[in-house]
Design a protein around this motif. Structure first.
Motif, mmCIF file in Angstrom:
data_model
loop_
_atom_site.group_PDB
_atom_site.id
_atom_site.type_symbol
_atom_site.label_atom_id
_atom_site.label_comp_id
_atom_site.label_asym_id
_atom_site.label_seq_id
_atom_site.Cartn_x
_atom_site.Cartn_y
_atom_site.Cartn_z
ATOM 1 N N THR A 22 0.824 -1.209 0.000
ATOM 2 C CA THR A 22 0.000 0.000 0.000
ATOM 3 C C THR A 22 0.860 1.263 0.000
ATOM 4 O O THR A 22 0.483 2.260 -0.622
ATOM 5 C CB THR A 22 -0.975 0.024 1.198
ATOM 6 N N GLU A 23 2.007 1.211 0.652
ATOM 7 C CA GLU A 23 2.908 2.367 0.621
ATOM 8 C C GLU A 23 3.466 2.585 -0.782
ATOM 9 O O GLU A 23 3.593 3.732 -1.232
ATOM 10 C CB GLU A 23 4.040 2.182 1.629
ATOM 11 N N LEU A 24 3.790 1.520 -1.485
ATOM 12 C CA LEU A 24 4.272 1.656 -2.863
ATOM 13 C C LEU A 24 3.182 2.216 -3.780
ATOM 14 O O LEU A 24 3.457 3.061 -4.647
ATOM 15 C CB LEU A 24 4.765 0.312 -3.388
ATOM 16 N N ILE A 25 1.957 1.768 -3.590
ATOM 17 C CA ILE A 25 0.848 2.298 -4.389
ATOM 18 C C ILE A 25 0.634 3.773 -4.072
ATOM 19 O O ILE A 25 0.412 4.595 -4.973
ATOM 20 C CB ILE A 25 -0.429 1.471 -4.152
ATOM 21 N N ARG B 21 -4.711 19.037 -10.841
ATOM 22 C CA ARG B 21 -4.408 18.700 -9.447
ATOM 23 C C ARG B 21 -5.567 19.037 -8.524
ATOM 24 O O ARG B 21 -5.861 18.300 -7.598
ATOM 25 C CB ARG B 21 -3.169 19.456 -8.968
ATOM 26 N N SER B 22 -6.198 20.162 -8.774
ATOM 27 C CA SER B 22 -7.303 20.566 -7.894
ATOM 28 C C SER B 22 -8.471 19.586 -7.963
ATOM 29 O O SER B 22 -9.239 19.479 -7.019
ATOM 30 C CB SER B 22 -7.772 21.971 -8.263
ATOM 31 N N ARG B 23 -8.584 18.861 -9.043
ATOM 32 C CA ARG B 23 -9.677 17.892 -9.177
ATOM 33 C C ARG B 23 -9.367 16.555 -8.517
ATOM 34 O O ARG B 23 -10.284 15.783 -8.221
ATOM 35 C CB ARG B 23 -9.973 17.653 -10.656
ATOM 36 N N TYR B 24 -8.095 16.273 -8.285
ATOM 37 C CA TYR B 24 -7.712 14.941 -7.821
ATOM 38 C C TYR B 24 -7.034 14.923 -6.455
ATOM 39 O O TYR B 24 -6.330 13.972 -6.120
ATOM 40 C CB TYR B 24 -6.801 14.261 -8.853
ATOM 41 N N TYR B 25 -7.236 15.932 -5.642
ATOM 42 C CA TYR B 25 -6.655 15.921 -4.302
ATOM 43 C C TYR B 25 -7.216 14.778 -3.450
ATOM 44 O O TYR B 25 -6.536 14.249 -2.580
ATOM 45 C CB TYR B 25 -6.893 17.254 -3.582
ATOM 46 N N GLY B 26 -8.440 14.397 -3.685
ATOM 47 C CA GLY B 26 -9.040 13.303 -2.922
ATOM 48 C C GLY B 26 -8.312 11.986 -3.098
ATOM 49 O O GLY B 26 -8.285 11.154 -2.186
ATOM 50 N N CYS B 27 -7.712 11.779 -4.262
ATOM 51 C CA CYS B 27 -6.966 10.540 -4.509
ATOM 52 C C CYS B 27 -5.792 10.402 -3.549
ATOM 53 O O CYS B 27 -5.496 9.302 -3.078
ATOM 54 C CB CYS B 27 -6.459 10.502 -5.943
ATOM 55 N N LEU B 28 -5.126 11.504 -3.271
ATOM 56 C CA LEU B 28 -4.002 11.455 -2.331
ATOM 57 C C LEU B 28 -4.478 11.088 -0.932
ATOM 58 O O LEU B 28 -3.823 10.310 -0.228
ATOM 59 C CB LEU B 28 -3.273 12.802 -2.296
ATOM 60 N N ASP B 29 -5.608 11.640 -0.529
ATOM 61 C CA ASP B 29 -6.143 11.327 0.797
ATOM 62 C C ASP B 29 -6.561 9.868 0.899
ATOM 63 O O ASP B 29 -6.327 9.209 1.923
ATOM 64 C CB ASP B 29 -7.332 12.231 1.107
ATOM 65 N N VAL C 248 -2.924 3.324 3.348
ATOM 66 C CA VAL C 248 -1.700 2.988 4.094
ATOM 67 C C VAL C 248 -1.994 2.969 5.593
ATOM 68 O O VAL C 248 -1.551 2.071 6.315
ATOM 69 C CB VAL C 248 -0.565 3.980 3.774
ATOM 70 N N LEU C 249 -2.769 3.929 6.063
ATOM 71 C CA LEU C 249 -3.121 3.978 7.481
ATOM 72 C C LEU C 249 -3.925 2.751 7.899
ATOM 73 O O LEU C 249 -3.639 2.130 8.934
ATOM 74 C CB LEU C 249 -3.910 5.251 7.777
ATOM 75 N N VAL C 250 -4.906 2.373 7.102
ATOM 76 C CA VAL C 250 -5.736 1.209 7.432
ATOM 77 C C VAL C 250 -4.892 -0.066 7.430
ATOM 78 O O VAL C 250 -5.003 -0.904 8.340
ATOM 79 C CB VAL C 250 -6.928 1.103 6.459
ATOM 80 N N ALA D 284 -2.166 -4.259 10.607
ATOM 81 C CA ALA D 284 -0.918 -4.944 10.920
ATOM 82 C C ALA D 284 -0.593 -4.828 12.414
ATOM 83 O O ALA D 284 -0.138 -5.786 13.026
ATOM 84 C CB ALA D 284 0.218 -4.364 10.083
ATOM 85 N N VAL D 285 -0.855 -3.673 12.992
ATOM 86 C CA VAL D 285 -0.628 -3.489 14.428
ATOM 87 C C VAL D 285 -1.546 -4.385 15.237
ATOM 88 O O VAL D 285 -1.121 -5.021 16.209
ATOM 89 C CB VAL D 285 -0.818 -2.000 14.821
ATOM 90 N N VAL D 286 -2.804 -4.473 14.849
ATOM 91 C CA VAL D 286 -3.756 -5.310 15.579
ATOM 92 C C VAL D 286 -3.355 -6.783 15.498
ATOM 93 O O VAL D 286 -3.311 -7.481 16.516
ATOM 94 C CB VAL D 286 -5.198 -5.090 15.048
ATOM 95 N N ILE D 287 -3.038 -7.247 14.307
ATOM 96 C CA ILE D 287 -2.665 -8.654 14.149
ATOM 97 C C ILE D 287 -1.358 -8.947 14.882
ATOM 98 O O ILE D 287 -1.230 -9.961 15.578
ATOM 99 C CB ILE D 287 -2.580 -9.023 12.657
ATOM 100 N N GLY D 288 -0.377 -8.051 14.750
ATOM 101 C CA GLY D 288 0.882 -8.239 15.468
ATOM 102 C C GLY D 288 0.692 -8.220 16.974
ATOM 103 O O GLY D 288 1.315 -9.004 17.694
ATOM 104 N N SER D 289 -0.166 -7.346 17.456
ATOM 105 C CA SER D 289 -0.435 -7.277 18.894
ATOM 106 C C SER D 289 -1.079 -8.556 19.401
ATOM 107 O O SER D 289 -0.702 -9.063 20.470
ATOM 108 C CB SER D 289 -1.341 -6.091 19.210
ATOM 109 N N VAL D 290 -2.028 -9.080 18.653
ATOM 110 C CA VAL D 290 -2.684 -10.326 19.070
ATOM 111 C C VAL D 290 -1.665 -11.456 19.148
ATOM 112 O O VAL D 290 -1.629 -12.215 20.127
ATOM 113 C CB VAL D 290 -3.831 -10.686 18.100
ATOM 114 N N ILE D 291 -0.809 -11.550 18.152
ATOM 115 C CA ILE D 291 0.181 -12.636 18.140
ATOM 116 C C ILE D 291 1.190 -12.460 19.268
ATOM 117 O O ILE D 291 1.464 -13.397 20.028
ATOM 118 C CB ILE D 291 0.885 -12.698 16.773
#
Length: 77
Positions: A18-21, A37-45, A51-53, A58-65
């Motif tokens: 996801t970081e590479l994408i 650019r003004s039309r596609y700012y939402g794509c960056l968000d 990446v955040l999700v 990954a944090v949840v699964i790692g924490s459980v393990i």
């Protein structure tokens, strides 16, 4: 166990993917002219949110393990 290692590696790979994408979308975005650019700012968000999700899962699964492993080590003592 093998399943836990596979889950951890899958989480790491998912976050890297996801970081590479996200980086690819940002690179494409930089090549656009200002009116586009003004039309596609939402794509960056959305890409940053992906990446955040992935990172949060990954944090949840790692924490459980790792919490499960840590708890089993404490029971041995």
């Amino acid at each position: 166990s093998l399943i836990e290692w596979c889950l951890l590696l899958l989480c790491i790979g998912g976050v890297f993917t996801t970081e590479l994408i996200n980086s690819a979308i940002e690179t494409l975005f930089k090549g656009l002219d200002e009116p586009m650019r003004s039309r596609y700012y939402g794509c960056l968000d959305i890409a940053a949110g992906a990446v955040l999700v992935a990172s949060l899962f990954a944090v949840v699964i790692g924490s459980v393990i790792f919490i499960n492993r840590f708890a089993s080590l404490l029971n041995l003592w």
